[in-house]
Motif scaffolding. Structure first.
Motif, mmCIF file in Angstrom:
data_model
loop_
_atom_site.group_PDB
_atom_site.id
_atom_site.type_symbol
_atom_site.label_atom_id
_atom_site.label_comp_id
_atom_site.label_asym_id
_atom_site.label_seq_id
_atom_site.Cartn_x
_atom_site.Cartn_y
_atom_site.Cartn_z
ATOM 1 N N GLY A 138 0.799 -1.228 0.000
ATOM 2 C CA GLY A 138 0.000 0.000 0.000
ATOM 3 C C GLY A 138 0.832 1.278 0.000
ATOM 4 O O GLY A 138 0.313 2.356 -0.281
ATOM 5 N N ASN A 139 2.118 1.166 0.322
ATOM 6 C CA ASN A 139 2.965 2.358 0.287
ATOM 7 C C ASN A 139 3.507 2.637 -1.111
ATOM 8 O O ASN A 139 4.298 3.567 -1.312
ATOM 9 C CB ASN A 139 4.111 2.248 1.306
ATOM 10 C CG ASN A 139 3.604 2.166 2.749
ATOM 11 O OD1 ASN A 139 3.972 1.278 3.489
ATOM 12 N ND2 ASN A 139 2.730 3.091 3.133
ATOM 13 N N LEU A 140 3.058 1.825 -2.085
ATOM 14 C CA LEU A 140 3.495 2.026 -3.474
ATOM 15 C C LEU A 140 2.343 2.519 -4.338
ATOM 16 O O LEU A 140 1.210 2.044 -4.206
ATOM 17 C CB LEU A 140 3.994 0.694 -4.057
ATOM 18 C CG LEU A 140 5.149 -0.003 -3.322
ATOM 19 C CD1 LEU A 140 5.440 -1.359 -3.959
ATOM 20 C CD2 LEU A 140 6.404 0.859 -3.353
ATOM 21 N N LEU A 141 2.645 3.434 -5.244
ATOM 22 C CA LEU A 141 1.665 3.825 -6.261
ATOM 23 C C LEU A 141 1.365 2.598 -7.109
ATOM 24 O O LEU A 141 2.222 1.724 -7.254
ATOM 25 C CB LEU A 141 2.259 4.923 -7.169
ATOM 26 C CG LEU A 141 2.521 6.272 -6.514
ATOM 27 C CD1 LEU A 141 3.379 7.144 -7.444
ATOM 28 C CD2 LEU A 141 1.204 6.965 -6.187
ATOM 29 N N HIS A 142 0.175 2.539 -7.733
ATOM 30 C CA HIS A 142 -0.199 1.333 -8.476
ATOM 31 C C HIS A 142 0.892 0.887 -9.453
ATOM 32 O O HIS A 142 1.181 -0.296 -9.584
ATOM 33 C CB HIS A 142 -1.507 1.559 -9.242
ATOM 34 C CG HIS A 142 -2.715 1.573 -8.349
ATOM 35 N ND1 HIS A 142 -2.832 0.762 -7.245
ATOM 36 C CD2 HIS A 142 -3.863 2.307 -8.391
ATOM 37 C CE1 HIS A 142 -3.991 0.975 -6.650
ATOM 38 N NE2 HIS A 142 -4.638 1.922 -7.323
ATOM 39 N N GLU A 143 1.473 1.843 -10.148
ATOM 40 C CA GLU A 143 2.459 1.460 -11.174
ATOM 41 C C GLU A 143 3.683 0.789 -10.525
ATOM 42 O O GLU A 143 4.231 -0.184 -11.058
ATOM 43 C CB GLU A 143 2.788 2.692 -12.043
ATOM 44 C CG GLU A 143 4.087 3.293 -11.855
ATOM 45 C CD GLU A 143 4.279 4.632 -12.574
ATOM 46 O OE1 GLU A 143 3.518 5.584 -12.363
ATOM 47 O OE2 GLU A 143 5.259 4.682 -13.309
ATOM 48 N N ASN A 144 4.058 1.258 -9.336
ATOM 49 C CA ASN A 144 5.188 0.635 -8.633
ATOM 50 C C ASN A 144 4.784 -0.686 -7.986
ATOM 51 O O ASN A 144 5.599 -1.609 -7.865
ATOM 52 C CB ASN A 144 5.761 1.590 -7.584
ATOM 53 C CG ASN A 144 6.255 2.879 -8.205
ATOM 54 O OD1 ASN A 144 6.690 2.888 -9.359
ATOM 55 N ND2 ASN A 144 6.163 3.977 -7.488
ATOM 56 N N ALA A 145 3.523 -0.752 -7.569
ATOM 57 C CA ALA A 145 3.009 -2.005 -6.982
ATOM 58 C C ALA A 145 3.026 -3.106 -8.045
ATOM 59 O O ALA A 145 3.400 -4.255 -7.762
ATOM 60 C CB ALA A 145 1.599 -1.793 -6.439
ATOM 61 N N ILE A 146 2.662 -2.753 -9.277
ATOM 62 C CA ILE A 146 2.672 -3.736 -10.371
ATOM 63 C C ILE A 146 4.104 -4.209 -10.631
ATOM 64 O O ILE A 146 4.375 -5.397 -10.785
ATOM 65 C CB ILE A 146 2.033 -3.145 -11.651
ATOM 66 C CG1 ILE A 146 0.524 -2.963 -11.436
ATOM 67 C CG2 ILE A 146 2.312 -4.025 -12.875
ATOM 68 C CD1 ILE A 146 -0.169 -2.117 -12.482
#
Ligand code: AVI
Length: 320
Positions: free
Chosen positions: A164-172
């Motif tokens: 959750g501490n990552l923006l979606h693009e970084n989470a992907i």
């Protein structure tokens, strides 16, 4: 006018420079976690408002038998935990795996060697049957070199809604790195905090005792100490927002007045207008549709999920 330094002494220096000379200003939340930040985060996890920890404990406790059976279905495995911390929640699962006499090794990975040694010692006392091999390192490095220290089927554990501490693009990107390290028989068990009553979320990130405020302001005290700066944390207010549409909780430090801060190590002076913000952290909240989308983008599939009694939080099991 000051020019951009061409060489920085550390990634921290460079990231602080970039964030505080941008518009709008920002700082990266990963830098909250120095020794003091780690302690404050331990305190956050014990606060009544920070429901995430108890929800995940509730899930692990309630579903430990089913989870253990699913992860052991294909026989012996290495249980690899990214960001193991004090292992409090994992121990519930470890006890179950030991009780069922499953054949597994526990490989906790954390950025802090100190935390890992404490975890190893506590396991020796509490669950001596567990075969533990600690590994210090960052998520990124670890995933790159996973094959070097695990040659069995892998069950990868990421608890605490750390994604959750990552923006979606970084989470992907993070999920894709994990997916690339996985074989067809491997599994990923990961926690995702869910969308819920916005007030409940705001309270979790803006507690009455001010622990989250101190945690957020630790960025400023760290810059003071490591980069010889003169931030006065009292001149900033901790501010939390939650957008129920996107599911994004955001933390800010807002300047209470016009002020200038000297960051001597970089020979940099940063000016703040009154009520100008520094964005410091996101804590993303999810629903099934978003988790499915993230998984699909990363080449993963949801096998099953478990939720707590309040339906605040979910742990998903992913396959490749
Ligand atoms: C580590 N991470 C998942 C925490 C969160 O909930 O975003 C960090 C945190 N920030 C403020 N409180 C807790």
């Amino acid at each position: 006018m000051k020019t951009t330094p061409t060489t920085f002494q550390s990634a921290f220096e460079e990231d602080v420079y970039k964030g505080l000379t941008s518009f709008p200003k920002y700082l990266l939340s990963k830098y909250i976690y120095d020794e003091k930040g780690d302690k404050l985060f331990q305190q956050i996890m014990a606060m009544p408002e920070y429901y995430l920890t108890n929800c995940e404990l509730n899930i692990l406790d309630k579903h430990k038998s089913a989870i253990a059976e699913i992860i052991n279905k294909k026989g012996g495995f290495d249980l690899i935990e990214l960001g193991a911390g004090d292992g409090k929640k994992t121990k519930v699962l470890l006890k179950e795996l030991v009780e069922k006499e499953y054949n597994f090794n526990y490989l906790p990975i954390d950025i802090s060697q100190n935390v890992l040694e404490e975890l190893e010692n506590s396991l020796k006392n509490e669950i001596p049957e567990v075969n533990v091999k600690i590994q210090q390192g960052t998520y990124f490095k670890t995933l790159e070199n996973l094959a070097d220290y695990s040659n069995r089927r892998k069950v990868i554990l990421v608890l605490g809604s750390n994604i959750g501490n990552l923006l979606h693009e970084n989470a992907i990107e993070f999920l894709r790195n994990i997916q690339e390290a996985m074989s067809a028989e491997d599994m990923l068990f990961m926690g995702f905090d869910q969308k819920k009553d916005p007030q409940k979320i705001l309270d979790a990130y803006n507690d009455a005792a001010g622990i989250t405020e101190a945690f957020n302001k630790n960025l400023l005290t760290r810059i003071n100490r490591e980069l010889d700066a003169n931030f006065n944390p009292d001149n900033f207010t901790h501010w939390e927002t939650y957008d129920p549409e996107s599911g994004t909780a955001k933390s800010f430090l807002v300047s209470k007045e016009n002020q200038k801060v000297a960051i001597n190590k970089m020979d940099l002076e940063v000016s703040f207008d009154a009520w100008e913000s520094i964005h410091t952290e996101i804590s993303q909240k999810y629903d099934d549709a978003v988790v499915e989308w993230l998984a699909k983008e990363a080449g993963l599939e949801i096998q099953t999920s478990f939720q707590d009694n309040n339906e605040y939080y979910k742990n998903y099991i992913f396959r490749k």
